[in-house]
Design an enzyme around this catalytic site. Sequence first.
Site, PDB file in Angstrom:
ATOM      1  N   HIS A  46       0.858  -1.197   0.000  1.00 53.88           N
ATOM      2  CA  HIS A  46       0.000   0.000   0.000  1.00 53.88           C
ATOM      3  C   HIS A  46       0.886   1.237   0.000  1.00 53.88           C
ATOM      4  CE1 HIS A  46      -3.161   2.815   1.191  1.00 53.88           C
ATOM      5  NE2 HIS A  46      -4.021   1.875   0.814  1.00 53.88           N
ATOM      6  N   ASP A  49      -8.001  -5.240  -0.029  1.00 51.84           N
ATOM      7  CA  ASP A  49      -8.471  -6.085  -1.135  1.00 51.84           C
ATOM      8  C   ASP A  49      -8.100  -7.552  -0.977  1.00 51.84           C
ATOM      9  OD1 ASP A  49      -7.722  -3.273  -3.102  1.00 51.84           O
ATOM     10  OD2 ASP A  49      -9.726  -4.108  -2.808  1.00 51.84           O
TER      11      ASP A  49
HETATM   12  C1  SDX Z   1      -6.277   0.037  -2.841  1.00 47.76           C
HETATM   13  O1  SDX Z   1      -4.429   4.547  -2.014  1.00 47.76           O
HETATM   14  C2  SDX Z   1      -5.384   3.942  -1.374  1.00 47.76           C
HETATM   15  O2  SDX Z   1      -5.789   4.314  -0.288  1.00 47.76           O
HETATM   16  C3  SDX Z   1      -5.964   2.731  -2.098  1.00 47.76           C
HETATM   17  C4  SDX Z   1      -6.992   1.918  -1.325  1.00 47.76           C
HETATM   18  C5  SDX Z   1      -8.257   2.699  -1.077  1.00 47.76           C
HETATM   19  O3  SDX Z   1      -8.985   2.345  -0.139  1.00 47.76           O
HETATM   20  O4  SDX Z   1      -8.567   3.598  -1.897  1.00 47.76           O
HETATM   21  O5  SDX Z   1      -6.435   1.513  -0.085  1.00 47.76           O
HETATM   22  C6  SDX Z   1      -7.404   0.671  -2.109  1.00 47.76           C
HETATM   23  O6  SDX Z   1      -6.077   0.343  -3.991  1.00 47.76           O
HETATM   24  C7  SDX Z   1      -5.379  -0.924  -2.120  1.00 47.76           C
HETATM   25  C8  SDX Z   1      -4.164  -1.401  -3.002  1.00 47.76           C
HETATM   26  C9  SDX Z   1      -4.653  -2.498  -3.928  1.00 47.76           C
HETATM   27  N1  SDX Z   1      -3.613  -2.883  -4.889  1.00 47.76           N
HETATM   28  C10 SDX Z   1      -2.959  -4.064  -4.805  1.00 47.76           C
HETATM   29  O7  SDX Z   1      -3.117  -4.887  -3.918  1.00 47.76           O
HETATM   30  C11 SDX Z   1      -2.002  -4.336  -5.974  1.00 47.76           C
HETATM   31  C12 SDX Z   1      -0.669  -4.881  -5.444  1.00 47.76           C
HETATM   32  N2  SDX Z   1       0.000  -3.819  -4.727  1.00 47.76           N
HETATM   33  C13 SDX Z   1       0.963  -3.014  -5.453  1.00 47.76           C
HETATM   34  O8  SDX Z   1       0.842  -2.935  -6.806  1.00 47.76           O
HETATM   35  C14 SDX Z   1       1.452  -1.795  -4.693  1.00 47.76           C
HETATM   36  O9  SDX Z   1       1.740  -2.207  -3.423  1.00 47.76           O
HETATM   37  C15 SDX Z   1       0.555  -0.574  -4.642  1.00 47.76           C
HETATM   38  C16 SDX Z   1       0.116  -0.152  -5.996  1.00 47.76           C
HETATM   39  C17 SDX Z   1      -0.640  -0.825  -3.778  1.00 47.76           C
HETATM   40  C18 SDX Z   1       1.383   0.545  -3.998  1.00 47.76           C
HETATM   41  O10 SDX Z   1       2.387   0.857  -4.891  1.00 47.76           O
HETATM   42  P1  SDX Z   1       3.521   1.945  -4.513  1.00 47.76           P
HETATM   43  O11 SDX Z   1       3.240   2.661  -3.261  1.00 47.76           O
HETATM   44  O12 SDX Z   1       3.789   2.743  -5.744  1.00 47.76           O
HETATM   45  O13 SDX Z   1       4.712   1.045  -4.160  1.00 47.76           O
HETATM   46  P2  SDX Z   1       5.822   0.696  -5.213  1.00 47.76           P
HETATM   47  O14 SDX Z   1       5.190   0.140  -6.441  1.00 47.76           O
HETATM   48  O15 SDX Z   1       6.736   1.863  -5.333  1.00 47.76           O
HETATM   49  O16 SDX Z   1       6.566  -0.494  -4.460  1.00 47.76           O
HETATM   50  C19 SDX Z   1       7.527  -0.190  -3.492  1.00 47.76           C
HETATM   51  C20 SDX Z   1       8.392  -1.452  -3.475  1.00 47.76           C
HETATM   52  C21 SDX Z   1       8.863  -1.859  -4.884  1.00 47.76           C
HETATM   53  O17 SDX Z   1      10.063  -2.585  -4.712  1.00 47.76           O
HETATM   54  P3  SDX Z   1      11.479  -1.772  -4.959  1.00 47.76           P
HETATM   55  O18 SDX Z   1      11.486  -1.377  -6.432  1.00 47.76           O
HETATM   56  O19 SDX Z   1      11.440  -0.558  -4.027  1.00 47.76           O
HETATM   57  O20 SDX Z   1      12.519  -2.772  -4.581  1.00 47.76           O
HETATM   58  O21 SDX Z   1       7.598  -2.544  -2.990  1.00 47.76           O
HETATM   59  C22 SDX Z   1       7.446  -3.513  -4.022  1.00 47.76           C
HETATM   60  C23 SDX Z   1       7.801  -2.845  -5.338  1.00 47.76           C
HETATM   61  O22 SDX Z   1       8.294  -3.793  -6.265  1.00 47.76           O
HETATM   62  N3  SDX Z   1       6.044  -3.923  -3.997  1.00 47.76           N
HETATM   63  C24 SDX Z   1       5.628  -5.172  -4.212  1.00 47.76           C
HETATM   64  C25 SDX Z   1       4.237  -5.127  -4.035  1.00 47.76           C
HETATM   65  N4  SDX Z   1       3.861  -3.878  -3.739  1.00 47.76           N
HETATM   66  C26 SDX Z   1       4.976  -3.136  -3.727  1.00 47.76           C
HETATM   67  N5  SDX Z   1       6.286  -6.301  -4.525  1.00 47.76           N
HETATM   68  C27 SDX Z   1       5.539  -7.409  -4.666  1.00 47.76           C
HETATM   69  N6  SDX Z   1       4.184  -7.452  -4.515  1.00 47.76           N
HETATM   70  C28 SDX Z   1       3.516  -6.331  -4.196  1.00 47.76           C
HETATM   71  N7  SDX Z   1       2.182  -6.370  -4.041  1.00 47.76           N
END
Ligand code: SDX
Length: 434
Positions: free
Chosen positions: A308, A366
């Site tokens: 998140h 989710d």
């Molecule tokens: C919702 O914003 C809100 O409030 C949203 C929400 C709401 O109520 O409105 O809470 C609802 O959308 C919840 C999120 C649902 N999405 C998912 O579950 C999809 C999977 N999650 C990711 O795609 C990700 O965690 C996000 C999109 C939720 C957040 O992305 P960020 O903040 O841009 O984080 P990032 O992509 O920069 O990741 C930071 C690091 C990265 O690694 P590094 O490059 O720093 O080494 O964490 C890793 C990412 O690769 N990472 C993950 C991951 N999420 C982040 N690695 C593996 N699996 C994951 N799910």
Amino acid sequence: MKKDTTTITDNNTGRQLELLLRRGTSGPAVVDIGHLYHELGYFTYDPGFTSTASCRSGITYIDGEQGILHYRGYPIEQLAEKSNFLEVTYLLLYGELPNPQQLDAFTATIRHHTMINKSLERFYDGFYHDAHPMAIMMGVVGSLSAFYHDSTDIRNPQHRELAAHRMIAKMPTIAAASYKHSIGESFVYPNNNLSYCGNFLNMMFSVPSEPYIIDPVAEKAMDVLFILHADHEQNASTSTVRLAGSSGANPFACIASGIAALWGPAHGGANEAVLHMLEEIGKVDNIPAFLARAKDKKDPFRLMGFGHRVYKNYDPRAQIVRRMCHEVLDSREQHKDPLFELAVRLEEIALSDDYFIEHKLYPNVDFYSGIIYKALGIPTQMFTVMFAIARTVGWVAQWMEMIAEPQQRIGRPRQLYDGPGRRDYREMNDREQA
Ligand code: SDX
């Protein structure tokens, strides 16, 4: 008296600029950079808005480090346990919990607007039976402005409130109709003797040929899920609604833009993606391979329902939903839903993995919600529609707050331009041949 400011120094010119610090009631203060470009000639740069506050708001507060979520100051745990969705809707819209008279009047108002214009039903016929219900929602909600000219003058507070009530009331009707369309069944009209969630279940699952008994466990579970999904500060879809609304677009079009943004798998579309992921993983033995993929930077696969932008601790909503899974599954004699068992094991294994610990990746709202929706008979393609029904309340509340701001202006971000410099037109014979 010490001024509440911070100072930045431009090391290229030695110029210093004092910037005002604005403080809210909770959470980090913000640096007001409104004069930065005018004074120093620089834009700020923050793709993804990781350190940017786009607005002030008094609706929802999140502390990502502590895993805290408050609606108008009330902890989500207390609202989930003690309140109900329409009461929380009133709270988010008007800022205070309603007294009995206010709640009765509000409930009656929402019930008064649950039906949709008969012409809208023909709109559904234009969609093929296998259209994704989120595509239908975007189209139908966006078209509402074609029907309700009497509530699109956004400068009129009465119009704003009427449009808000209409959208909150009609979303379940529009959503249930998109499901009925997909299974070739006739639409079921709203029944205003039922609760908000009971009415939705009835429109989704009842058929004219036999009585439909609303399961109180399902009704209660849906009500709590709607509370949990109602608002969440300036997430992607809410920010989309605010930006669309900042241009003066009508509220129905703004909510349709929120539905579009919510659909993405990085946002509200994740609940549907989690179910597909769990089905793809299939069994506990396959979890290590999928975790390896999630950690592999060359692999686009991510663990859906994990991570998140704000929560670097357990999403408080996910904890509530996970507890609810047990209650709902037990009530339906589905103690052993293999997908729930798999989800629990996946969480255990992921949360003990260094990568997830270091990256502070926890289950978000989710991750478990789809388990409950599935147990309630909601088809997977409708999961994000459920999210949209609930989040319409937050979108509408945030839109109303923004429009009522005295200094409300159109949102117009700038950019860092790194394209070609000025150049003259090249005639066809002067261009490189393929
Ligand atoms: C919702 O914003 C809100 O409030 C949203 C929400 C709401 O109520 O409105 O809470 C609802 O959308 C919840 C999120 C649902 N999405 C998912 O579950 C999809 C999977 N999650 C990711 O795609 C990700 O965690 C996000 C999109 C939720 C957040 O992305 P960020 O903040 O841009 O984080 P990032 O992509 O920069 O990741 C930071 C690091 C990265 O690694 P590094 O490059 O720093 O080494 O964490 C890793 C990412 O690769 N990472 C993950 C991951 N999420 C982040 N690695 C593996 N699996 C994951 N799910």
